[in-house]
Design an enzyme around this catalytic site. Structure first.
Site, PDB file in Angstrom:
ATOM      1  N   PHE A 134      42.360  36.656  39.719  1.00  0.00           N
ATOM      2  CA  PHE A 134      43.292  37.770  39.502  1.00  0.00           C
ATOM      3  C   PHE A 134      43.359  38.589  40.778  1.00  0.00           C
ATOM      4  O   PHE A 134      42.338  39.047  41.277  1.00  0.00           O
ATOM      5  CB  PHE A 134      42.840  38.656  38.331  1.00  0.00           C
ATOM      6  CG  PHE A 134      43.862  39.723  38.021  1.00  0.00           C
ATOM      7  CD1 PHE A 134      44.952  39.443  37.203  1.00  0.00           C
ATOM      8  CD2 PHE A 134      43.774  40.989  38.592  1.00  0.00           C
ATOM      9  CE1 PHE A 134      45.923  40.399  36.948  1.00  0.00           C
ATOM     10  CE2 PHE A 134      44.739  41.955  38.346  1.00  0.00           C
ATOM     11  CZ  PHE A 134      45.818  41.658  37.519  1.00  0.00           C
ATOM     12  N   ASP A 219      38.461  38.986  47.900  1.00  0.00           N
ATOM     13  CA  ASP A 219      38.996  40.088  47.116  1.00  0.00           C
ATOM     14  C   ASP A 219      37.806  40.723  46.407  1.00  0.00           C
ATOM     15  O   ASP A 219      37.309  40.206  45.410  1.00  0.00           O
ATOM     16  CB  ASP A 219      40.023  39.529  46.117  1.00  0.00           C
ATOM     17  CG  ASP A 219      40.568  40.599  45.172  1.00  0.00           C
ATOM     18  OD1 ASP A 219      39.960  41.672  45.056  1.00  0.00           O
ATOM     19  OD2 ASP A 219      41.602  40.327  44.526  1.00  0.00           O
ATOM     20  N   LYS A 248      39.720  49.918  43.402  1.00  0.00           N
ATOM     21  CA  LYS A 248      39.021  50.368  42.200  1.00  0.00           C
ATOM     22  C   LYS A 248      38.011  51.503  42.454  1.00  0.00           C
ATOM     23  O   LYS A 248      38.374  52.658  42.459  1.00  0.00           O
ATOM     24  CB  LYS A 248      38.366  49.170  41.511  1.00  0.00           C
ATOM     25  CG  LYS A 248      39.416  48.304  40.765  1.00  0.00           C
ATOM     26  CD  LYS A 248      38.768  47.421  39.754  1.00  0.00           C
ATOM     27  CE  LYS A 248      39.755  46.498  39.049  1.00  0.00           C
ATOM     28  NZ  LYS A 248      40.430  47.118  37.929  1.00  0.00           N
TER      29      LYS A 248
HETATM   30  C1  LIG Z   1      39.862  41.248  41.722  1.00  0.00           C
HETATM   31  C2  LIG Z   1      41.048  42.126  41.591  1.00  0.00           C
HETATM   32  N1  LIG Z   1      41.960  42.156  42.578  1.00  0.00           N
HETATM   33  C3  LIG Z   1      43.042  42.950  42.509  1.00  0.00           C
HETATM   34  C4  LIG Z   1      43.262  43.760  41.423  1.00  0.00           C
HETATM   35  C5  LIG Z   1      44.492  44.631  41.385  1.00  0.00           C
HETATM   36  O1  LIG Z   1      44.131  45.942  41.600  1.00  0.00           O
HETATM   37  P1  LIG Z   1      45.178  47.132  41.250  1.00  0.00           P
HETATM   38  O2  LIG Z   1      45.333  47.145  39.766  1.00  0.00           O
HETATM   39  O3  LIG Z   1      44.490  48.362  41.806  1.00  0.00           O
HETATM   40  O4  LIG Z   1      46.436  46.816  41.961  1.00  0.00           O
HETATM   41  C6  LIG Z   1      42.336  43.766  40.373  1.00  0.00           C
HETATM   42  C7  LIG Z   1      42.563  44.604  39.186  1.00  0.00           C
HETATM   43  O5  LIG Z   1      42.016  44.401  38.135  1.00  0.00           O
HETATM   44  C8  LIG Z   1      41.209  42.941  40.459  1.00  0.00           C
HETATM   45  O6  LIG Z   1      40.290  42.895  39.480  1.00  0.00           O
END
Ligand SMILES: Cc1ncc(COP(=O)(O)O)c(C=O)c1O
Length: 398
Positions: A134, A219, A248
């Site tokens: 994700f 990520d 986050k």
């Molecule tokens: C691993 C990861 N990357 C990216 C995101 C996207 O982040 P945002 O919701 O701040 O755009 C999330 C959100 O849950 C995530 O868990």
């Protein structure tokens, strides 16, 4: 105004993208939240792994108020002290030399994707990510996300995102073409059910990148900033990326993201190639500076590891006591999942709902696990309360 009244008003004006709990949250402190009806909740969601220092941490609140009283926004046409202090802290405690500030995880990943492409040169644009990953909800990050359910209805998605099966380095290598520029992965997949990538697997991915001249992007939007017991998850796995994204927990609730990389790679993003009006906003950056200082404070990360061991043991006890509902525990630090059996999965949404009614907030991730991402300041006593309530809910299901 009651929860029901707020919900009626909200449902009348919002586009229906969220399936919200029937509660309007009005106050938070530490690991506790209160709704408009005055009901108290123990929060093991932390705003989806965001409020790592707990709700309204005094140092963060103080920093926000102080900064909001002196300067809120000027754009990135100017330097601002909080943003510089934050970037220095990030660079000083990571592999990186350079930072680009964004507002969210998706935007930090967008910056990473753009950097990987521009650095790799014309014709090299494909990014391989993993099934189950994700990476966000913008079009490019949705395309990078290895879960077809997030793509449906939004095609055609941006070109150049390839998904490899989870767990086998050879399937990644087989997908490399002359167009490939990077491999993107989370050190632990959070949204798809708390699935850790084993150190050997990550090391194999690093070797593939080195052999083929690809960039490795981690990520760490969910795993970063102490969530797994070290400042960044990759530190405990013995693999260093070329690019890392954060968001986050960075602002403990204020929207801020960051993309970090080395001097050499950063040189490819020259003036005018990327920008963000709000990215690294002084108020969000001032909050983030305090977050990092607290995380790096004496014994903080060690305490996350200790509480993780305690929590894992308790969850293993739950799995042993209810083998028809749960098979075991996975995850790292305080990003943990109780893996459910087929019968447990059927009842997953109901378990979350019953826990909510019992005043404990958790969620059901990847249609496989109950996910626990409490504030990192959670106490063992609060973990005991969660376990007790979970057992009560399980008892009523059986
Ligand atoms: C691993 C990861 N990357 C990216 C995101 C996207 O982040 P945002 O919701 O701040 O755009 C999330 C959100 O849950 C995530 O868990």
């Amino acid at each position: 105004m009651s929860n029901a009244e707020w919900a009626t008003r909200g449902n009348a004006v919002f586009i229906g993208t969220y399936n919200r709990f029937p509660a309007a949250m009005v106050k938070g402190s530490g690991c506790r939240l209160w709704d408009a009806d005055g009901k108290e909740y123990l929060d093991f969601l932390a705003g989806i792994a965001v409020c790592s220092l707990g709700h309204c941490h005094p140092k963060v609140t103080e920093a926000i108020c102080r900064q909001a009283g002196s300067l809120v926004h000027v754009s990135n046409l100017f330097h601002t002290p909080p943003q510089i202090e934050l970037a220095e802290l990030l660079v000083g405690h990571s592999f990186a030399d350079r930072v680009f500030m964004a507002n969210s995880g998706a935007e930090a990943n967008e910056a990473a994707i753009k950097l990987a492409r521009i650095h790799s040169g014309e014709g090299k644009y494909e990014i391989i990510s993993l099934a189950g990953s994700f990476h966000g909800r913008t079009l490019a990050t949705v395309a990078a996300t290895g879960q077809p359910k997030f793509h449906k209805g939004f095609e055609p998605l941006p070109h150049g995102f390839i998904h490899a099966e989870f767990g086998d380095p050879q399937t990644i290598e087989a997908l490399i073409t002359p167009q490939t520029c990077a491999i993107l992965c989370e050190p632990l997949q959070g949204e798809s059910g708390v699935r850790p990538l084993e150190p050997e697997y990550l090391r194999a991915i690093r070797h593939i990148c080195d052999r083929h001249g690809l960039l490795l992007i981690f990520d760490e939007v969910q795993t970063g900033l102490g969530r797994t017991g070290t400042l960044f998850a990759h530190e405990q796995l013995g693999v260093t990326p070329d690019i890392m994204t954060l968001a986050k927990a960075l602002g403990n609730g204020l929207p801020i993201g960051a993309m970090l990389t080395t001097e050499k790679i950063a040189a490819s993003l020259i003036v005018g190639t990327h920008a963000s009006t709000f990215g690294g906003n002084p108020v969000a950056a001032a909050a983030a500076v305090e977050v990092i200082r607290v995380l790096l404070g004496d014994g903080f990360l060690e305490s996350v590891q200790e509480k993780s061991r305690y929590f894992v043991e308790k969850l293993q006890g739950v799995a042993a006591r209810y083998p028809h509902l749960a098979t075991g525990v996975r995850g790292r630090g305080l990003l943990l999942g109780l893996v459910l059996t087929e019968k447990g999965v059927e009842q997953g949404p109901d378990i979350v709902q019953r826990m909510f009614e019992a005043g404990v907030l958790i969620n059901f991730a990847g249609n496989t696990v109950l996910r626990f991402v409490p504030p990192l300041i959670v106490s063992t006593g609060e973990i005991d309360v969660l376990i007790e309530k979970l057992c009560q809910v399980f008892d009523r299901l059986t």
